[in-house]
Write an enzyme that holds these catalytic residues in place. Structure first.
Site, PDB file in Angstrom:
ATOM      1  N   SER A 128       0.844  -1.193   0.000  1.00 28.76           N
ATOM      2  CA  SER A 128       0.000   0.000   0.000  1.00 28.76           C
ATOM      3  C   SER A 128       0.884   1.250   0.000  1.00 28.76           C
ATOM      4  CB  SER A 128      -0.834  -0.036   1.276  1.00 28.76           C
ATOM      5  OG  SER A 128      -1.419   1.204   1.538  1.00 28.76           O
ATOM      6  N   TYR A 153      -2.100  -0.858  10.885  1.00 27.77           N
ATOM      7  CA  TYR A 153      -2.287  -1.479   9.562  1.00 27.77           C
ATOM      8  C   TYR A 153      -1.100  -1.130   8.656  1.00 27.77           C
ATOM      9  CZ  TYR A 153      -3.791  -1.877   4.729  1.00 27.77           C
ATOM     10  OH  TYR A 153      -3.818  -2.161   3.383  1.00 27.77           O
ATOM     11  N   LYS A 157       2.009  -3.519   6.752  1.00 27.76           N
ATOM     12  CA  LYS A 157       2.434  -3.542   5.339  1.00 27.76           C
ATOM     13  C   LYS A 157       3.957  -3.326   5.247  1.00 27.76           C
ATOM     14  CE  LYS A 157      -1.451  -4.483   3.466  1.00 27.76           C
ATOM     15  NZ  LYS A 157      -1.673  -5.821   2.936  1.00 27.76           N
TER      16      LYS A 157
HETATM   17  P1  NAD Z   1     -10.799  -7.440   1.170  1.00 27.14           P
HETATM   18  O1  NAD Z   1     -11.037  -7.437   2.634  1.00 27.14           O
HETATM   19  O2  NAD Z   1     -11.980  -7.267   0.270  1.00 27.14           O
HETATM   20  O3  NAD Z   1     -10.044  -8.788   0.735  1.00 27.14           O
HETATM   21  C1  NAD Z   1      -9.175  -9.472   1.600  1.00 27.14           C
HETATM   22  C2  NAD Z   1      -9.626 -10.931   1.602  1.00 27.14           C
HETATM   23  O4  NAD Z   1      -8.753 -11.686   2.442  1.00 27.14           O
HETATM   24  C3  NAD Z   1     -11.043 -11.123   2.133  1.00 27.14           C
HETATM   25  O5  NAD Z   1     -11.758 -11.931   1.226  1.00 27.14           O
HETATM   26  C4  NAD Z   1     -10.847 -11.840   3.471  1.00 27.14           C
HETATM   27  O6  NAD Z   1     -11.915 -12.718   3.752  1.00 27.14           O
HETATM   28  C5  NAD Z   1      -9.537 -12.569   3.234  1.00 27.14           C
HETATM   29  N1  NAD Z   1      -8.750 -12.854   4.435  1.00 27.14           N
HETATM   30  C6  NAD Z   1      -8.338 -12.017   5.412  1.00 27.14           C
HETATM   31  N2  NAD Z   1      -7.579 -12.664   6.302  1.00 27.14           N
HETATM   32  C7  NAD Z   1      -7.482 -13.958   5.872  1.00 27.14           C
HETATM   33  C8  NAD Z   1      -6.839 -15.111   6.355  1.00 27.14           C
HETATM   34  N3  NAD Z   1      -6.121 -15.112   7.480  1.00 27.14           N
HETATM   35  N4  NAD Z   1      -6.950 -16.254   5.648  1.00 27.14           N
HETATM   36  C9  NAD Z   1      -7.674 -16.311   4.507  1.00 27.14           C
HETATM   37  N5  NAD Z   1      -8.327 -15.248   4.001  1.00 27.14           N
HETATM   38  C10 NAD Z   1      -8.219 -14.077   4.675  1.00 27.14           C
HETATM   39  O7  NAD Z   1      -9.697  -6.342   0.866  1.00 27.14           O
HETATM   40  P2  NAD Z   1      -9.169  -5.756  -0.508  1.00 27.14           P
HETATM   41  O8  NAD Z   1      -9.592  -4.350  -0.582  1.00 27.14           O
HETATM   42  O9  NAD Z   1      -9.501  -6.671  -1.605  1.00 27.14           O
HETATM   43  O10 NAD Z   1      -7.617  -5.770  -0.216  1.00 27.14           O
HETATM   44  C11 NAD Z   1      -6.785  -6.811  -0.657  1.00 27.14           C
HETATM   45  C12 NAD Z   1      -5.368  -6.540  -0.204  1.00 27.14           C
HETATM   46  O11 NAD Z   1      -4.957  -5.274  -0.714  1.00 27.14           O
HETATM   47  C13 NAD Z   1      -5.177  -6.459   1.304  1.00 27.14           C
HETATM   48  O12 NAD Z   1      -3.927  -7.015   1.628  1.00 27.14           O
HETATM   49  C14 NAD Z   1      -5.174  -4.970   1.580  1.00 27.14           C
HETATM   50  O13 NAD Z   1      -4.454  -4.652   2.736  1.00 27.14           O
HETATM   51  C15 NAD Z   1      -4.474  -4.456   0.330  1.00 27.14           C
HETATM   52  N6  NAD Z   1      -4.793  -3.054   0.017  1.00 27.14           N
HETATM   53  C16 NAD Z   1      -6.093  -2.675  -0.091  1.00 27.14           C
HETATM   54  C17 NAD Z   1      -6.389  -1.349  -0.383  1.00 27.14           C
HETATM   55  C18 NAD Z   1      -7.812  -0.873  -0.467  1.00 27.14           C
HETATM   56  O14 NAD Z   1      -8.051   0.320  -0.296  1.00 27.14           O
HETATM   57  N7  NAD Z   1      -8.783  -1.726  -0.735  1.00 27.14           N
HETATM   58  C19 NAD Z   1      -5.353  -0.423  -0.568  1.00 27.14           C
HETATM   59  C20 NAD Z   1      -4.027  -0.860  -0.456  1.00 27.14           C
HETATM   60  C21 NAD Z   1      -3.765  -2.202  -0.152  1.00 27.14           C
HETATM   61  C1  WQD Z   2      -9.557   9.338   1.268  1.00 23.63           C
HETATM   62  C2  WQD Z   2      -9.734  10.811   1.582  1.00 23.63           C
HETATM   63  C3  WQD Z   2     -10.111  11.332   3.909  1.00 23.63           C
HETATM   64  C4  WQD Z   2     -14.031   9.559   4.359  1.00 23.63           C
HETATM   65  C5  WQD Z   2      -6.712   4.444   3.242  1.00 23.63           C
HETATM   66  C6  WQD Z   2      -5.530   3.738   3.845  1.00 23.63           C
HETATM   67  C7  WQD Z   2      -4.540   3.365   2.794  1.00 23.63           C
HETATM   68  C8  WQD Z   2      -5.209   2.571   1.684  1.00 23.63           C
HETATM   69  C9  WQD Z   2      -6.406   3.277   1.156  1.00 23.63           C
HETATM   70  C10 WQD Z   2      -5.057   0.258   2.287  1.00 23.63           C
HETATM   71  C11 WQD Z   2      -9.010  11.233   2.860  1.00 23.63           C
HETATM   72  C12 WQD Z   2     -11.290  11.716   3.055  1.00 23.63           C
HETATM   73  C13 WQD Z   2     -12.828   9.966   3.829  1.00 23.63           C
HETATM   74  C14 WQD Z   2     -15.001  10.528   4.709  1.00 23.63           C
HETATM   75  C15 WQD Z   2     -13.513  12.249   3.959  1.00 23.63           C
HETATM   76  N1  WQD Z   2      -5.708   1.317   2.148  1.00 23.63           N
HETATM   77  N2  WQD Z   2     -12.585  11.296   3.626  1.00 23.63           N
HETATM   78  N3  WQD Z   2     -14.711  11.845   4.472  1.00 23.63           N
HETATM   79  O1  WQD Z   2      -7.091   7.528   3.990  1.00 23.63           O
HETATM   80  O2  WQD Z   2      -6.290   7.805   1.614  1.00 23.63           O
HETATM   81  O3  WQD Z   2      -6.230   5.609   2.622  1.00 23.63           O
HETATM   82  O4  WQD Z   2      -7.290   3.594   2.236  1.00 23.63           O
HETATM   83  O5  WQD Z   2      -3.874   0.060   2.215  1.00 23.63           O
HETATM   84  O6  WQD Z   2      -3.573   2.624   3.415  1.00 23.63           O
HETATM   85  O7  WQD Z   2      -4.920   4.601   4.778  1.00 23.63           O
HETATM   86  O8  WQD Z   2      -8.423   6.562   2.067  1.00 23.63           O
HETATM   87  O9  WQD Z   2     -10.762   6.497   1.418  1.00 23.63           O
HETATM   88  O10 WQD Z   2     -10.174   6.609   3.872  1.00 23.63           O
HETATM   89  O11 WQD Z   2      -9.813   8.600   2.457  1.00 23.63           O
HETATM   90  O12 WQD Z   2     -13.314  13.446   3.785  1.00 23.63           O
HETATM   91  O13 WQD Z   2     -16.089  10.224   5.210  1.00 23.63           O
HETATM   92  O14 WQD Z   2     -11.138  11.033   1.846  1.00 23.63           O
HETATM   93  O15 WQD Z   2      -9.872  12.310   4.874  1.00 23.63           O
HETATM   94  O16 WQD Z   2      -8.503  12.505   2.628  1.00 23.63           O
HETATM   95  P1  WQD Z   2      -6.966   6.979   2.646  1.00 23.63           P
HETATM   96  P2  WQD Z   2      -9.860   7.001   2.478  1.00 23.63           P
END
Ligand code: NAD
Ligand code: WQD
Length: 333
Positions: A128, A153, A157
């Site tokens: 991330s 979190y 990562k």
């Molecule tokens: P998500 O929660 O939809 O998907 C994660 C999946 O992993 C889920 O289906 C959950 O059931 C499964 N899971 C969690 N722990 C597990 C375990 N111990 N064993 C087996 N399954 C397990 O999330 P996502 O948005 O699809 O994110 C996927 C990956 O990308 C994650 O590692 C997340 O940290 C990373 N990521 C997500 C975002 C985002 O904003 N969505 C941003 C950056 C990084």
């Molecule tokens: C986006 C912007 C908020 C909600 C997070 C994790 C990052 C990654 C993505 C996994 C920010 C603003 C939000 C609301 C708002 N995930 N906001 N009102 O914070 O960039 O990132 O998700 O790895 O690690 O930190 O994403 O969607 O929460 O926020 O004004 O009700 O929207 O302040 O500026 P963020 P977000």
């Protein structure tokens, strides 16, 4: 067709399910391991409907060594692993840091152990942009150091990237910026169990009436309109990058690298709300609120490295991301 086997942990989740579709459409055979702790089997059946084929699915927890070992034994030749499985709520990680360290770190450690003992040498890891904390320069590139983690979190990562770095396995860490949208069929999407914390899902809940209103967290930042700036990437573009990363890792014997995965353009919170209203032709009730603690003022990616080395470029528009996000929300209710 002789398809290569790709083990996809967390494949029933939001990004994982989109990646299953792109993997299959590019000639790979995805095999899913997911404990469904934050997703639904509907994402597997939805992906199956899109690709018109069955997907091997194991309801297994990645931290369970014995069960995971059975999957590795049964599947024999796994060519690469894409590791999505993790907990992802920043807010929950602040309340329950142990839950995050335990799940996110242990699942990777278990996987690395098993990959070593079964001779599986390639991993793509879901990282991330949060690893950068508050970057000194924008757009941020991969040479920027890890910053102070904004949450437990974020720390998981950083630790996972370091664990992978230390292992002997070939690896690509993909540092996602802010994923948005859903597959154009609306058959797969984000099925998170918790109330959403991310901006676009919250906007969708206001649009559907699930929430009365929302707040913009701060409008006194040093940005174009005072609201925070992020780099929003369509989930289908994100999924396609995983296929390119798999192609790359399977064609190169020694790889240890990380790529930013973002569009490379900063968009403010106000701009997201305005565009959502315009694209979907509806009104969102919102007010200006205080800053959210831990928020970075602005972050967006330099994506030159992934452009040059993997040939990945975003093709989906930001507007189509907002449209498909709303379509998914309507079908979810
Ligand atoms: P998500 O929660 O939809 O998907 C994660 C999946 O992993 C889920 O289906 C959950 O059931 C499964 N899971 C969690 N722990 C597990 C375990 N111990 N064993 C087996 N399954 C397990 O999330 P996502 O948005 O699809 O994110 C996927 C990956 O990308 C994650 O590692 C997340 O940290 C990373 N990521 C997500 C975002 C985002 O904003 N969505 C941003 C950056 C990084
Ligand atoms: C986006 C912007 C908020 C909600 C997070 C994790 C990052 C990654 C993505 C996994 C920010 C603003 C939000 C609301 C708002 N995930 N906001 N009102 O914070 O960039 O990132 O998700 O790895 O690690 O930190 O994403 O969607 O929460 O926020 O004004 O009700 O929207 O302040 O500026 P963020 P977000």
């Amino acid at each position: 067709m002789n398809r290569k086997n790709i083990l996809v942990t967390g494949g029933a989740g939001y990004i994982g399910s989109h990646t299953l579709v792109e993997l299959y459409n590019s000639g790979y055979k995805p095999i899913v391991v997911d404990n469904l702790s934050n997703s639904s089997l509907n994402n597997i059946t939805g992906a199956e409907q899109i690709i018109k084929s069955k997907i091997d699915f194991y309801k297994v927890d990645c931290t369970d060594f014995e069960q995971m070992n059975k999957v590795f034994k049964e599947k024999k030749n796994i060519d690469a692993v894409i590791h999505f499985a993790a907990f992802k709520s920043v807010e929950e990680s602040v309340r329950h840091p142990d839950k995050y360290f335990s799940n996110n770190i242990r699942s990777l450690e278990t996987l690395i152990d098993l990959m070593n003992s079964h001779n599986v040498n390639n991993i793509i890891f879901s990282s991330s942009c949060t690893v950068y904390g508050t970057p000194e320069f924008l757009p941020v590139n991969e040479l920027a150091p890890f910053g102070k983690a904004e949450s437990p979190y974020g720390e998981t990562k950083q630790l996972c990237e370091k664990l992978i770095e230390k292992s002997t396995i070939n690896s690509i860490s993909l540092r996602y910026f802010n994923p948005v949208g859903s597959h154009p069929t609306s058959l797969i999407g984000d099925c998170s169990a918790d109330k959403p914390n991310n901006l676009v899902p919250i906007i969708c809940e206001v649009a559907s009436g699930k929430r009365e209103s929302m707040q913009i967290f701060g409008n006194d930042y040093n940005t174009i309109d005072g609201t925070c700036v992020r780099d929003y990437i369509h989930v289908v573009d994100l999924a396609k990058a995983h296929v390119m990363a798999v192609n790359h890792i399977l064609n190169n014997t020694k790889i240890k690298t990380a790529y930013n995965l973002g569009v490379g353009k900063g968009v403010s919170v106000q701009e997201v709300i305005d565009s959502f209203q315009k694209v979907n032709n509806l009104k969102i009730s919102y007010e200006l609120g205080p800053r959210r603690s831990g928020d970075v003022e602005k972050i967006y990616s330099d994506n030159t490295k992934i452009n040059d080395e993997l040939g990945w470029f975003p093709v989906m528009s930001f507007e189509s991301g907002l449209e498909s996000a709303w379509n998914w929300e309507k079908l979810k209710n």
